[in-house]
Design a protein around this motif. Structure first.
Motif, PDB file in Angstrom:
ATOM      1  N   THR A 166       0.843  -1.188   0.000  1.00 27.68           N
ATOM      2  CA  THR A 166       0.000   0.000   0.000  1.00 27.68           C
ATOM      3  C   THR A 166       0.880   1.241   0.000  1.00 27.68           C
ATOM      4  OG1 THR A 166      -1.923   1.049   1.043  1.00 27.68           O
ATOM      5  CG2 THR A 166      -0.205   0.219   2.511  1.00 27.68           C
ATOM      6  N   VAL A 167       0.288   2.385  -0.231  1.00 23.46           N
ATOM      7  CA  VAL A 167       1.047   3.638  -0.328  1.00 23.46           C
ATOM      8  C   VAL A 167       1.592   4.016   1.047  1.00 23.46           C
ATOM      9  CG1 VAL A 167       0.844   6.123  -0.755  1.00 23.46           C
ATOM     10  CG2 VAL A 167      -0.194   4.496  -2.331  1.00 23.46           C
ATOM     11  N   GLN A 205      -4.444   1.105 -10.407  1.00 26.21           N
ATOM     12  CA  GLN A 205      -5.551   0.350 -10.993  1.00 26.21           C
ATOM     13  C   GLN A 205      -6.494  -0.137  -9.898  1.00 26.21           C
ATOM     14  OE1 GLN A 205      -5.888  -0.350 -14.448  1.00 26.21           O
ATOM     15  NE2 GLN A 205      -7.897  -1.233 -13.987  1.00 26.21           N
ATOM     16  N   ARG A 206      -5.932  -0.672  -8.820  1.00 29.88           N
ATOM     17  CA  ARG A 206      -6.742  -1.146  -7.696  1.00 29.88           C
ATOM     18  C   ARG A 206      -7.496   0.005  -7.035  1.00 29.88           C
ATOM     19  NH1 ARG A 206      -6.133  -5.716  -4.489  1.00 29.88           N
ATOM     20  NH2 ARG A 206      -5.472  -6.653  -6.462  1.00 29.88           N
ATOM     21  N   TYR A 236       6.066   9.837  -2.233  1.00 32.90           N
ATOM     22  CA  TYR A 236       5.239   8.695  -1.850  1.00 32.90           C
ATOM     23  C   TYR A 236       5.775   7.422  -2.511  1.00 32.90           C
ATOM     24  CZ  TYR A 236       1.592  11.808   0.001  1.00 32.90           C
ATOM     25  OH  TYR A 236       0.886  12.731   0.743  1.00 32.90           O
ATOM     26  N   GLY A 237       5.718   6.319  -1.794  1.00 33.15           N
ATOM     27  CA  GLY A 237       6.137   5.032  -2.333  1.00 33.15           C
ATOM     28  C   GLY A 237       5.094   3.975  -2.060  1.00 33.15           C
ATOM     29  N   ILE A 238       5.359   2.746  -2.534  1.00 31.44           N
ATOM     30  CA  ILE A 238       4.529   1.587  -2.218  1.00 31.44           C
ATOM     31  C   ILE A 238       5.289   0.767  -1.183  1.00 31.44           C
ATOM     32  CG2 ILE A 238       3.405  -0.493  -3.079  1.00 31.44           C
ATOM     33  CD1 ILE A 238       2.164   1.979  -4.216  1.00 31.44           C
ATOM     34  N   ARG A 261      -4.973  -2.147  -1.163  1.00 34.16           N
ATOM     35  CA  ARG A 261      -3.761  -2.954  -1.008  1.00 34.16           C
ATOM     36  C   ARG A 261      -3.567  -3.888  -2.192  1.00 34.16           C
ATOM     37  NH1 ARG A 261      -5.990  -3.668   4.217  1.00 34.16           N
ATOM     38  NH2 ARG A 261      -6.466  -5.839   3.777  1.00 34.16           N
ATOM     39  N   LEU A 262      -2.317  -4.101  -2.533  1.00 33.50           N
ATOM     40  CA  LEU A 262      -1.954  -5.083  -3.555  1.00 33.50           C
ATOM     41  C   LEU A 262      -1.598  -6.395  -2.875  1.00 33.50           C
ATOM     42  CD1 LEU A 262       0.455  -3.042  -5.861  1.00 33.50           C
ATOM     43  CD2 LEU A 262      -1.881  -3.764  -6.408  1.00 33.50           C
ATOM     44  N   ASP A 263      -2.054  -7.498  -3.420  1.00 34.96           N
ATOM     45  CA  ASP A 263      -1.641  -8.803  -2.916  1.00 34.96           C
ATOM     46  C   ASP A 263      -0.228  -9.093  -3.413  1.00 34.96           C
ATOM     47  OD1 ASP A 263      -4.089  -9.232  -1.669  1.00 34.96           O
ATOM     48  OD2 ASP A 263      -4.973 -10.066  -3.494  1.00 34.96           O
TER      49      ASP A 263
END
Length: 315
Positions: A166-167, A205-206, A236-238, A261-263
């Motif tokens: 997440t960010v 995209q999410r 900002y990062g992931i 959130r990305l899986d």
């Protein structure tokens, strides 16, 4: 098939000469004459079919090719020395060698090792790091931690935890200019990593903002560099969790949109099937699995960032 090896003594002399930077320093370290060092280097050059040193004034300097070769040789000697210590008279020492990805080692594993030291004070854990752009396995280890389990037939695999992304942003940058929703990232600087391509695109995209473009994007070669740039307030990062759970708990980063959130992939502890598995290694593996099960899986949003809050409505 027999091993096709160059003269081993010449390899040792060469490794020292390349590392020391001169024949004279190598002779001093090895307690040899300058001529003896020169003869061993010539012997190795004849075996390899190419020169390894060039003359620079009064000194012999290793070529670029030779310096790269010397690094490989040095690692091989380290491996031999380590094996000798493990299986020689000092084999009773309780040492566990762990090889893990750099960010995971620095941000998740190492901060927790103090707890293991208290639980097992007689066991030494030595951590080495791996990078995403390196071969899957190199060097010697008792436990390797990886985000994939390639070569399962060679390893016993213990699942640890699954990452979600997440960010993330520094508290100072967030407090100076909080963003109410993902679409507001169009006003931000995005930080990304060469070894983790496509993370921002997948997260946007999410978040429902696939066409969003930031003010600027800065790209770094390794993720731990990107993370430091985030902590320093560059943008900002992931962020992968729970790998960064300690950073979040210590207040070094905040996660403004934790619900998006990305899986990610699952980390596994890999133990070679043909390796010795003494009691202290099993103790460490049990501790590792328990630590992974008890970690923070996802962060909460910073105060005032939830939709509908007074602060959010102003943005």
């Amino acid at each position: 098939m027999p091993h096709q090896l160059p003269p081993l003594h010449a390899l040792r002399v060469f490794e020292v000469a390349a590392r020391a930077g001169s024949y004279t320093e190598a002779a001093r370290e090895l307690n040899l004459t300058h001529g003896a060092v020169s003869r061993q280097i010539h012997l190795l050059e004849a075996a390899l079919g190419q020169p390894l040193f060039r003359r620079d004034g009064q000194r012999m300097v290793a070529t670029v090719h030779a310096r790269a070769f010397a690094r490989e040789i040095s690692q091989a000697f380290d491996h031999i020395g380590d094996a000798a210590r493990r299986y020689g008279k000092r084999a009773t020492e309780k040492v566990i060698r762990v090889n893990a990805p750099a960010t995971m080692a620095m941000r998740w594993l190492i901060p927790r090792l103090g707890a293991f030291r208290q639980a097992a004070p007689g066991v030494e854990v030595r951590v080495s790091t791996a990078f995403s752009n390196e071969p899957a396995f190199r060097g010697s280890f008792d436990v390797a931690i990886r985000r994939s389990v390639a070569g399962q037939g060679q390893f016993e695999s213990l699942p640890l935890y699954r990452e979600t992304g997440t960010v993330i942003v520094s508290p100072a940058l967030w407090q100076a200019a909080p963003l109410a929703r993902p679409a507001s990232l169009s006003r931000a600087i995005m930080l990304s990593t060469e070894t983790r391509p496509g993370e921002w695109e997948a997260w946007l995209q999410r978040a429902g903002c696939p066409d969003l473009r930031p003010v600027q994007e800065l790209r770094f070669d390794h993720y731990f560099v990107t993370l430091q740039a985030v902590i320093d307030g560059m943008g900002y990062g992931i962020g992968p969790f729970p790998t960064l759970s300690s950073e979040w708990q210590l207040g070094r980063i905040v996660a403004p949109f934790p619900d998006v959130r990305l899986d990610g992939e699952t980390y596994h502890a890999l133990v070679p099937l043909d390796a010795d598995k003494p009691r202290h290694l099993r103790l460490f593996l049990d501790w590792l699995v328990a630590e992974a099960a008890g970690g923070v899986s996802a962060p909460a949003a910073p105060a005032g960032s939830r939709p509908g809050s007074a602060r959010s409505r102003r943005r």
